[in-house]
Motif scaffolding. Sequence first.
Motif, PDB file in Angstrom:
ATOM      1  N   GLN A  46       0.825  -1.209   0.000  1.00 23.52           N
ATOM      2  CA  GLN A  46       0.000   0.000   0.000  1.00 23.52           C
ATOM      3  C   GLN A  46       0.859   1.259   0.000  1.00 23.52           C
ATOM      4  O   GLN A  46       0.473   2.270  -0.579  1.00 23.52           O
ATOM      5  CB  GLN A  46      -0.960  -0.001   1.194  1.00 23.52           C
ATOM      6  N   GLN A  47       2.035   1.177   0.590  1.00 25.78           N
ATOM      7  CA  GLN A  47       2.949   2.322   0.558  1.00 25.78           C
ATOM      8  C   GLN A  47       3.471   2.549  -0.858  1.00 25.78           C
ATOM      9  O   GLN A  47       3.777   3.671  -1.236  1.00 25.78           O
ATOM     10  CB  GLN A  47       4.101   2.120   1.531  1.00 25.78           C
ATOM     11  N   LEU A  48       3.571   1.464  -1.627  1.00 18.79           N
ATOM     12  CA  LEU A  48       4.086   1.573  -2.994  1.00 18.79           C
ATOM     13  C   LEU A  48       2.993   1.877  -4.022  1.00 18.79           C
ATOM     14  O   LEU A  48       3.194   2.699  -4.918  1.00 18.79           O
ATOM     15  CB  LEU A  48       4.787   0.274  -3.402  1.00 18.79           C
ATOM     16  N   ILE A  49       1.853   1.182  -3.912  1.00 18.78           N
ATOM     17  CA  ILE A  49       0.829   1.301  -4.962  1.00 18.78           C
ATOM     18  C   ILE A  49      -0.546   1.730  -4.436  1.00 18.78           C
ATOM     19  O   ILE A  49      -1.544   1.624  -5.138  1.00 18.78           O
ATOM     20  CB  ILE A  49       0.712  -0.019  -5.766  1.00 18.78           C
ATOM     21  N   GLY A  50      -0.590   2.162  -3.188  1.00 13.73           N
ATOM     22  CA  GLY A  50      -1.835   2.684  -2.638  1.00 13.73           C
ATOM     23  C   GLY A  50      -2.873   1.607  -2.371  1.00 13.73           C
ATOM     24  O   GLY A  50      -2.562   0.502  -1.921  1.00 13.73           O
ATOM     25  N   GLY A  51      -4.122   1.926  -2.690  1.00 14.39           N
ATOM     26  CA  GLY A  51      -5.258   1.075  -2.393  1.00 14.39           C
ATOM     27  C   GLY A  51      -5.235  -0.291  -3.045  1.00 14.39           C
ATOM     28  O   GLY A  51      -5.975  -1.185  -2.638  1.00 14.39           O
ATOM     29  N   LEU A  52      -4.411  -0.472  -4.054  1.00 13.73           N
ATOM     30  CA  LEU A  52      -4.315  -1.784  -4.705  1.00 13.73           C
ATOM     31  C   LEU A  52      -3.423  -2.763  -3.938  1.00 13.73           C
ATOM     32  O   LEU A  52      -3.341  -3.937  -4.302  1.00 13.73           O
ATOM     33  CB  LEU A  52      -3.788  -1.627  -6.134  1.00 13.73           C
ATOM     34  N   GLY A  53      -2.765  -2.273  -2.885  1.00 15.86           N
ATOM     35  CA  GLY A  53      -1.832  -3.123  -2.146  1.00 15.86           C
ATOM     36  C   GLY A  53      -2.459  -4.384  -1.591  1.00 15.86           C
ATOM     37  O   GLY A  53      -1.907  -5.481  -1.723  1.00 15.86           O
ATOM     38  N   PHE A  54      -3.631  -4.250  -0.992  1.00 15.38           N
ATOM     39  CA  PHE A  54      -4.271  -5.421  -0.396  1.00 15.38           C
ATOM     40  C   PHE A  54      -4.720  -6.423  -1.456  1.00 15.38           C
ATOM     41  O   PHE A  54      -4.382  -7.609  -1.355  1.00 15.38           O
ATOM     42  CB  PHE A  54      -5.434  -5.001   0.515  1.00 15.38           C
ATOM     43  N   PRO A  55      -5.450  -5.987  -2.505  1.00 20.49           N
ATOM     44  CA  PRO A  55      -5.852  -6.978  -3.512  1.00 20.49           C
ATOM     45  C   PRO A  55      -4.663  -7.639  -4.214  1.00 20.49           C
ATOM     46  O   PRO A  55      -4.726  -8.823  -4.553  1.00 20.49           O
ATOM     47  CB  PRO A  55      -6.699  -6.190  -4.517  1.00 20.49           C
ATOM     48  N   VAL A  56      -3.590  -6.896  -4.414  1.00 14.88           N
ATOM     49  CA  VAL A  56      -2.403  -7.493  -5.053  1.00 14.88           C
ATOM     50  C   VAL A  56      -1.799  -8.547  -4.128  1.00 14.88           C
ATOM     51  O   VAL A  56      -1.429  -9.643  -4.579  1.00 14.88           O
ATOM     52  CB  VAL A  56      -1.369  -6.409  -5.440  1.00 14.88           C
ATOM     53  N   ALA A  57      -1.723  -8.258  -2.820  1.00 12.33           N
ATOM     54  CA  ALA A  57      -1.188  -9.242  -1.870  1.00 12.33           C
ATOM     55  C   ALA A  57      -2.065 -10.493  -1.858  1.00 12.33           C
ATOM     56  O   ALA A  57      -1.557 -11.619  -1.885  1.00 12.33           O
ATOM     57  CB  ALA A  57      -1.097  -8.632  -0.473  1.00 12.33           C
ATOM     58  N   VAL A  58      -3.392 -10.304  -1.842  1.00  7.97           N
ATOM     59  CA  VAL A  58      -4.311 -11.445  -1.870  1.00  7.97           C
ATOM     60  C   VAL A  58      -4.089 -12.248  -3.153  1.00  7.97           C
ATOM     61  O   VAL A  58      -3.988 -13.477  -3.125  1.00  7.97           O
ATOM     62  CB  VAL A  58      -5.777 -10.979  -1.755  1.00  7.97           C
TER      63      VAL A  58
END
Length: 161
Positions: free
Chosen positions: A73-85
Motif C-alpha cells: 500500500q505504501q508503494l501502490i496505494g489502495g491496490l496493495g491489499f488486492p495485489v497481496a491477496v
Amino acid sequence: MKTLPIAIAFGFFGAVAVTVSFSLQWPTWVMFVAWVSFYIFGKKIETSLWALLQIVLGMMMAILIQVSAGGLQQLIGGLGFPVAVFLYIGSLAYFAGTKKLNNIPAWFLGLIILFGAHPPLEPLPVLNLLIPILAGFLFAWLNNKVVDMIHERQTSKSTVQ
C-alpha cells in the motif's frame, strides 16, 4: 430408538463444547470450524493432523497477506491489499499439486479464521486461536468415538437377536 443415544451424544458434546468456549471466552465459531474440519477431512488422526497443519498455514498466509499489503500500500496505494491477496492465494495453485499440502479448503479455513477473528498481529493473540481450534478437533474426535461405540453396541445387539 437407535437414533436417541446418538442424538444424546451429539447434544452432550455440543453443550459441553459451547459451555467451555463461552466460559473461556473463545470464539465459539472458530472451535466449530475445527469441529467440522474433523468430519470433512477424514475423521482420522492422520488426516486431522494434516488438515490442522494446513489450517495453521492458511492462518500464516493471512498474516503474510496483511503484512505484505501494508508494504504494498505504501508503494501502490489502495491496490496493495488486492495485489497481496492475488499473489498469496495464487500460490495455492502450486500447493494443490503437492501430495500432502493440497487441501485447499483447509488453507481457506485458516484464512477465514484469521481474517474473521482479526486478532492483533502479535504472537500471543494469534497463537491463542490455536486453543479453540485444537479443542474443536478434540471435541469432534471424542464425539465421533462415542458415536462409533454406540454403533458397535447397536450392531452387536442386532446380530445377537
